[in-house]
Design an enzyme around this catalytic site. Structure first.
Site, mmCIF file in Angstrom:
data_model
loop_
_atom_site.group_PDB
_atom_site.id
_atom_site.type_symbol
_atom_site.label_atom_id
_atom_site.label_comp_id
_atom_site.label_asym_id
_atom_site.label_seq_id
_atom_site.Cartn_x
_atom_site.Cartn_y
_atom_site.Cartn_z
ATOM 1 N N CYS A 139 -16.713 -1.473 5.606
ATOM 2 C CA CYS A 139 -15.723 -0.696 6.354
ATOM 3 C C CYS A 139 -16.518 0.339 7.140
ATOM 4 C CB CYS A 139 -14.760 -0.033 5.369
ATOM 5 S SG CYS A 139 -13.591 1.090 6.149
ATOM 6 N N CYS A 174 -3.066 12.019 11.798
ATOM 7 C CA CYS A 174 -2.110 11.519 10.807
ATOM 8 C C CYS A 174 -2.162 12.474 9.603
ATOM 9 C CB CYS A 174 -2.471 10.092 10.384
ATOM 10 S SG CYS A 174 -2.568 8.953 11.781
ATOM 11 N N CYS A 188 -3.968 11.788 6.111
ATOM 12 C CA CYS A 188 -5.320 11.220 6.141
ATOM 13 C C CYS A 188 -6.362 12.331 6.173
ATOM 14 C CB CYS A 188 -5.456 10.329 7.376
ATOM 15 S SG CYS A 188 -7.156 9.883 7.763
ATOM 16 N N GLU A 236 -19.116 8.145 7.595
ATOM 17 C CA GLU A 236 -19.195 7.401 6.350
ATOM 18 C C GLU A 236 -18.904 5.920 6.585
ATOM 19 O OE1 GLU A 236 -17.847 10.763 3.138
ATOM 20 O OE2 GLU A 236 -16.279 9.734 4.221
ATOM 21 N N CYS A 246 -9.039 4.100 1.707
ATOM 22 C CA CYS A 246 -8.379 4.342 2.980
ATOM 23 C C CYS A 246 -7.751 5.729 3.001
ATOM 24 C CB CYS A 246 -7.300 3.286 3.163
ATOM 25 S SG CYS A 246 -6.533 3.368 4.747
#
Ligand code: SF4
Length: 381
Positions: free
Chosen positions: A125, A136, A139, A112, A363
């Site tokens: 991004c 993590c 995430c 993505e 994010c």
């Protein structure tokens, strides 16, 4: 020393070679493209012509390359510009100012990218890996593990493709020219080091060699791969380093950012300060605010002591919800107190906006799930 996924971040290094995509002109510098064109029996200057279409005009359709002889157009474009990214879906939110693109790669892997328009700039991004091996726990990308590294051209093509979307005027209220690139999509960029650095060189080289962006408008994010940070400092590039710190103490960071079991807070900050000294660039310290986990006043004070007097800026990120996560965003009063304490310590601090949250484009939300085709927010198929 550790059984971290860090050991398996690079599938190439495990001897199992992932299927990499066909070679594309963005994998090569201009002399490399000229050599390839010569091998095809064409004059070397054709490499510049095709490069100018791709990087300068953001054109990839051979029919639009009318300065090339009709007889060789398809062959040249087919060899230099093989399809790397097949659009699967595009989602838009923030009144069209944020657009998330989901791509299928040649081997079926999904990645993505997110295009964000602001009144004064347009940022993309981009992803550097399909999936991520850093694990993590907060995430979405980290939950699925690493599929493979992206090639240099697969990385660059995300930016070029979305630069074309911006140039078409699709991002209302923003300039048409892509100006900023952040390596904050899927993956740990410095775990795919050589391809990411080559991609940066393509992004900053002037057309027709590359996209002609300013080095200062490129940000590379890392969880803290210390040897790679030191290597990046020696590359004669002045890109911004964004360090995903998320905790100022090893006890908590070992959990939130498992690579910390390998390189501790003090080591990673030393490497960051050396990067700042070498490049003159302020380091961005990324800190996801997680309710009752890392948002206590004493942690703000500790972070303030670690960063005071350094060439650093703290970017607090309200935690974005991910499916199944046990963590939540910090309440606003807690966030405000955290900011106050950091600023009192003399540390420049801002809170990042939460662009793309509704489309899982924020994010920590990029997970490349393909099971939302019926999503009413889909802008295109
Ligand atoms: S936060 Fe970044 S490094 Fe950590 S798992 Fe997610 S994509 Fe990977």
């Amino acid at each position: 020393m550790t059984s971290l996924p860090l050991i398996s971040v690079d599938p190439d290094a495990r001897g199992r070679r992932p299927a990499m995509p066909p070679r594309h002109l963005a994998d090569l510098d201009l002399p490399g493209r000229q050599a390839l064109v010569t091998e095809l029996g064409e004059p070397a200057f054709r490499a510049k012509q095709v490069s100018n279409h791709y990087f300068g005009r953001l054109v990839r359709d051979p029919a639009q390359m009318t300065d090339l002889p009709a007889a060789t157009r398809e062959r040249l474009a087919g060899t230099l510009l093989p399809t790397l990214l097949t659009p699967v879906r595009e989602l838009a939110c923030d009144d069209g100012a944020t657009r998330k693109a989901l791509w299928r790669l040649h081997d079926g892997a999904l990645v993505e990218s997110v295009l964000m328009g602001y009144p004064d700039r347009v940022t993309v991004c981009i992803s550097s890996q399909a999936g991520c091996g850093m694990a993590c726990p907060f995430c979405a990308t980290g939950q699925a593990g690493l599929t493979r590294n992206l090639s240099t051209a697969e990385i660059v093509d995300q930016a070029v493709y979305l630069a074309g979307v911006a140039a078409s005027g699709a991002v209302a209220g923003s300039p048409p020219r892509l100006s900023h690139v952040v390596f904050m999509g899927m993956g740990e960029p410095l775990a795919n080091y050589s391809r990411v650095v080559a991609a940066i060189r393509r992004l900053v080289a002037p057309a027709p060699e590359g996209l002609g962006l300013s080095q200062r408008h490129i940000t590379v994010s890392t969880v803290g791969l210390v040897p790679a940070i030191r290597r990046l400092a020696s590359e004669d590039l002045s890109v911004t380093l964004a360090l995903s710190l998320h905790a100022p103490d090893d006890g908590l960071r070992d959990e939130l950012v498992p690579v910390n079991q390998r390189w501790k807070v003090s080591e990673v900050l030393d490497a960051a300060w050396d990067y700042a000294d070498t490049t003159g660039r302020r380091v961005s310290i990324e800190y996801a605010m997680i309710k009752d986990v890392n948002d206590q006043p004493w942690r703000a004070d500790l972070l303030g002591r670690l960063l005071a007097g350094k060439l650093a800026h703290v970017n607090l990120i309200p935690l974005n919800p991910t499916p199944g996560s046990r963590w939540d965003a910090s309440p606003k009063p807690v966030e405000r107190e955290f900011v106050r304490r950091l600023r009192d310590a003399g540390v420049s601090t801002t809170v990042r906006d939460t662009r793309g949250r509704e489309i899982d484009g924020a994010c920590g939300q990029l997970a490349a799930a393909e099971d939302r085709d019926s999503d009413p927010r889909a802008a295109t198929a």
